[in-house]
Design an enzyme around this catalytic site. Structure first.
Site, PDB file in Angstrom:
ATOM      1  N   HIS A   1       0.850  -1.193   0.000  1.00  0.00           N
ATOM      2  CA  HIS A   1       0.000   0.000   0.000  1.00  0.00           C
ATOM      3  C   HIS A   1       0.891   1.251   0.000  1.00  0.00           C
ATOM      4  CE1 HIS A   1       1.036  -0.749   4.198  1.00  0.00           C
ATOM      5  NE2 HIS A   1       0.756   0.503   4.465  1.00  0.00           N
TER       6      HIS A   1
ATOM      7  N   GLU B   1      -5.983  37.680  -7.779  1.00  0.00           N
ATOM      8  CA  GLU B   1      -6.394  37.103  -9.060  1.00  0.00           C
ATOM      9  C   GLU B   1      -7.357  38.030  -9.796  1.00  0.00           C
ATOM     10  OE1 GLU B   1      -5.896  35.298  -6.412  1.00  0.00           O
ATOM     11  OE2 GLU B   1      -4.544  33.699  -7.076  1.00  0.00           O
TER      12      GLU B   1
ATOM     13  N   ASP C   1      -9.510  36.226   2.989  1.00  0.00           N
ATOM     14  CA  ASP C   1     -10.456  35.144   3.237  1.00  0.00           C
ATOM     15  C   ASP C   1     -10.255  33.985   2.270  1.00  0.00           C
ATOM     16  OD1 ASP C   1     -11.308  36.680   1.093  1.00  0.00           O
ATOM     17  OD2 ASP C   1     -13.337  37.013   1.845  1.00  0.00           O
TER      18      ASP C   1
ATOM     19  N   GLY D   1     -13.266  37.004  -1.679  1.00  0.00           N
ATOM     20  CA  GLY D   1     -12.641  36.242  -2.760  1.00  0.00           C
ATOM     21  C   GLY D   1     -11.173  36.489  -2.961  1.00  0.00           C
TER      22      GLY D   1
ATOM     23  N   GLY E   1       4.846  32.315  -3.443  1.00  0.00           N
ATOM     24  CA  GLY E   1       3.498  32.851  -3.547  1.00  0.00           C
ATOM     25  C   GLY E   1       2.380  31.829  -3.493  1.00  0.00           C
TER      26      GLY E   1
END
Length: 575
Positions: free
Chosen positions: A125, A487, A454, A483, A423
């Protein structure tokens, strides 16, 4: 029947188990806690921790453990994380890659199947089912400066010592495997009486002297020289030399974003953060107009230069690095900065000094509308500087916090921890656990303060559970702006893929098991709320873990982030 005598063991003067040897070496290097998760291939090793007075942290997942180990190492100088083979270790490489990129010494120890299982190619495994037990070590070799596969007790102690020395001196991760059947095998314990030699690399004296004379020539001729300190001055342990050079030379000094906190910002020569177009007021002009720029540990990455907006000439630059010195376009390999800086300080004559700009004293920008209750970045980060205390450790997450902190003037001995080059969002929350634990072990009263968005927080929020488990007392500022802001500014300002599910952040501490009276949460929505919080003496004293949900406008961001994001967007669109 008498047990068969192991000739190799009988020749040892002071036999000790390999596990004891390895963990004792880690303890000797200042590692009092080890991060990681248990798995069946490392359990026998973990049994040794209590007897050696090493705390097992027990993280929520391996990625968080890696982030935490990174933060721990930035405070204590080195750290260790233990995972199990395959499924455990492969959850870690993102964090380890960050430590590699940013020069952080982390020892990654992997418990592996027994040597006989590996030799026989058994279908175990946690394997790929192809009998190849080297795949994961081969992967790790790309983000480690040494790979030590312990397979023979006769070599194990030397392999361990070499790996740990390289980890510390190169300030980068190493990877070490310990098969289950070698945990109790014996090695020479007498070696433990002599600690590993961690003395820094020494330059060739003749080469070093020559480089120093070349540097002095340009330095004494300069009329407006300046110093720029960056992160590798911290990672390669030359801050003492950097500070002496700054003090003795009297030259104006600036820091790059990754070097924030490396220089005492209360000294009169400190001019602020230089980040190209994202610089503090007056800084860009002074640095770029200088006739000589001395950089110490410079990292010219995109986020560290606000999208490659440095406008400095190599013809006017002297770069000091850990393994070489570059004077204009002449590079001197093998002549590291520690020795060069020391001799430069000792031989430094009186220099021509042209003052730098006076950094802003945390004054709210005149154009800021104080009648607007919204907490904007332009208003908040200068205010923060008035609340910070000497010795604070401030962690800033990739995104708005990393760029907002440019405008925060630090008191003396404040440390800023960030991950501007790698980053990886979520890093700072995991790192906060390691930092707070390291501070606790050192018996320090330094406050650990996190600023994270957040979106980033949701990636590694489970590590707050580990903070509670170990009774750590950080202050967690969660910037609620709905959000992924960085980005948004790169691409998709209003796209749904940059949105996140709103959480009830106030409920997280009790949900993670914090007992009533051992924590406190705050909701901060206006400028008045911020000022009242900063005036609260109980909050400032950090009696327990505290979480602050700080609301900011969704489409607001610091100037430096806007510039860097715009540059990233332009690069992404180029063929």
């Amino acid at each position: 029947m008498a047990a068969t005598l192991d000739i190799r063991t009988s020749e040892l003067r002071e036999p000790v188990d390999i596990a004891t040897y390895l963990l004792t070496r880690l303890k000797q290097m200042g590692i009092d806690s080890i991060h990681g998760l248990p798995g069946d291939f490392n359990l026998a090793l973990l049994d040794y921790l209590p007897d050696l007075d090493i705390t097992w942290v027990g993280n929520c997942n391996e990625l968080n453990a890696g982030y935490a180990a990174d933060g721990y190492a930035r405070i204590k100088g080195i750290s260790a994380v233990i995972t199990t083979f395959g499924v455990g270790e492969l959850s870690l490489p993102n964090a380890i890659a960050g430590s590699y990129a940013e020069y952080v010494p982390v020892v990654h120890i992997v418990g592996t199947p027994s040597t006989s299982s590996q030799a026989n190619g058994m279908l175990l495994h946690h394997t790929l089912g192809n009998g190849n037990f080297n795949t994961f070590a081969d992967m790790a070799a790309h983000i480690a400066v040494d790979v030590a596969k312990l397979t023979d007790p006769r070599d194990a102690a030397a392999q361990i010592d070499h790996a740990l020395r390289e980890c510390y001196l190169q300030s980068r991760p190493v990877y070490l495997t310990l098969p289950t059947d070698l945990v109790k095998k014996k090695v020479e314990g007498e070696r433990l009486k002599t600690k590993i030699d961690l003395s820094a690399h020494k330059n060739d004296p003749a080469k070093e002297d020559y480089v120093v004379e070349v540097v002095l020539k340009y330095l004494t001729e300069a009329k407006s020289a300046v110093i720029l300190v960056d992160s590798c001055a911290v990672r390669h342990r030359v801050l003492d030399e950097a500070h002496e050079l700054i003090e003795k030379s009297g030259l104006p000094v600036f820091v790059a974003p990754m070097g924030k906190g490396a220089v005492d910002e209360t000294i009169p020569q400190f001019g602020g953060v230089y980040a190209g177009d994202g610089s503090n007021p007056g800084v860009q002009e002074r640095v770029e107009m200088a006739d000589l720029l001395l950089t110490i540990g410079s990292v010219k990455s995109d986020f560290n230069t606000a999208g490659f907006t440095y406008r400095t000439s190599q013809l006017k630059t002297i770069d000091f690095h850990s393994t070489y010195t570059r004077v204009r376009y002449s590079e001197y390999p093998g002549v590291g900065m520690k020795g060069v800086l020391r001799k430069l300080i000792d031989r430094l004559p009186q220099l021509n000094i042209q003052p730098g700009p006076v950094p802003p004293q945390n004054i709210t920008p005149a154009e800021e509308n104080l009648d607007d209750p919204a907490i904007t970045h332009d208003w908040f980060w200068p205010q923060l500087g008035k609340w910070l205390q000497e010795g604070d450790i401030v962690l800033t997450e990739t995104g708005t916090s990393n760029y907002g902190i440019f405008d925060t003037r630090f008191p003396k001995n404040v440390t800023n921890i960030s991950q501007i080059l790698w980053g990886s969002i979520g890093y700072a929350t995991g790192s906060t656990q390691g930092v707070a634990l390291a501070v606790k072990e050192l018996g320090s009263a330094r406050r650990t303060i996190l600023f994270t968005g957040d979106g980033s927080f949701q990636l590694t929020a489970q590590e707050v559970s580990t903070m509670i488990r170990h009774k750590l007392k950080p202050i967690l500022f969660i910037i609620n702006n709905n959000g992924y802001t960085i980005e948004r500014f790169i691409h998709g300002m209003e796209a749904t893929y940059n949105d996140i599910q709103p959480w009830k952040y106030q409920a997280l501490l009790p949900a993670f098991g914090a007992q009533e009276g051992s924590y406190k949460t705050y909701t901060v929505k206006t400028k008045t709320d911020v000022l009242n919080l900063f005036q609260d003496p109980v909050f400032a004293s950090t009696p327990y873990i505290q979480l602050v949900e700080l609301f900011m406008p969704e489409f607001d961001a610091p100037k430096g982030l806007k510039i860097t994001a715009a540059a990233a967007a332009r690069r992404n669109e180029k063929a």
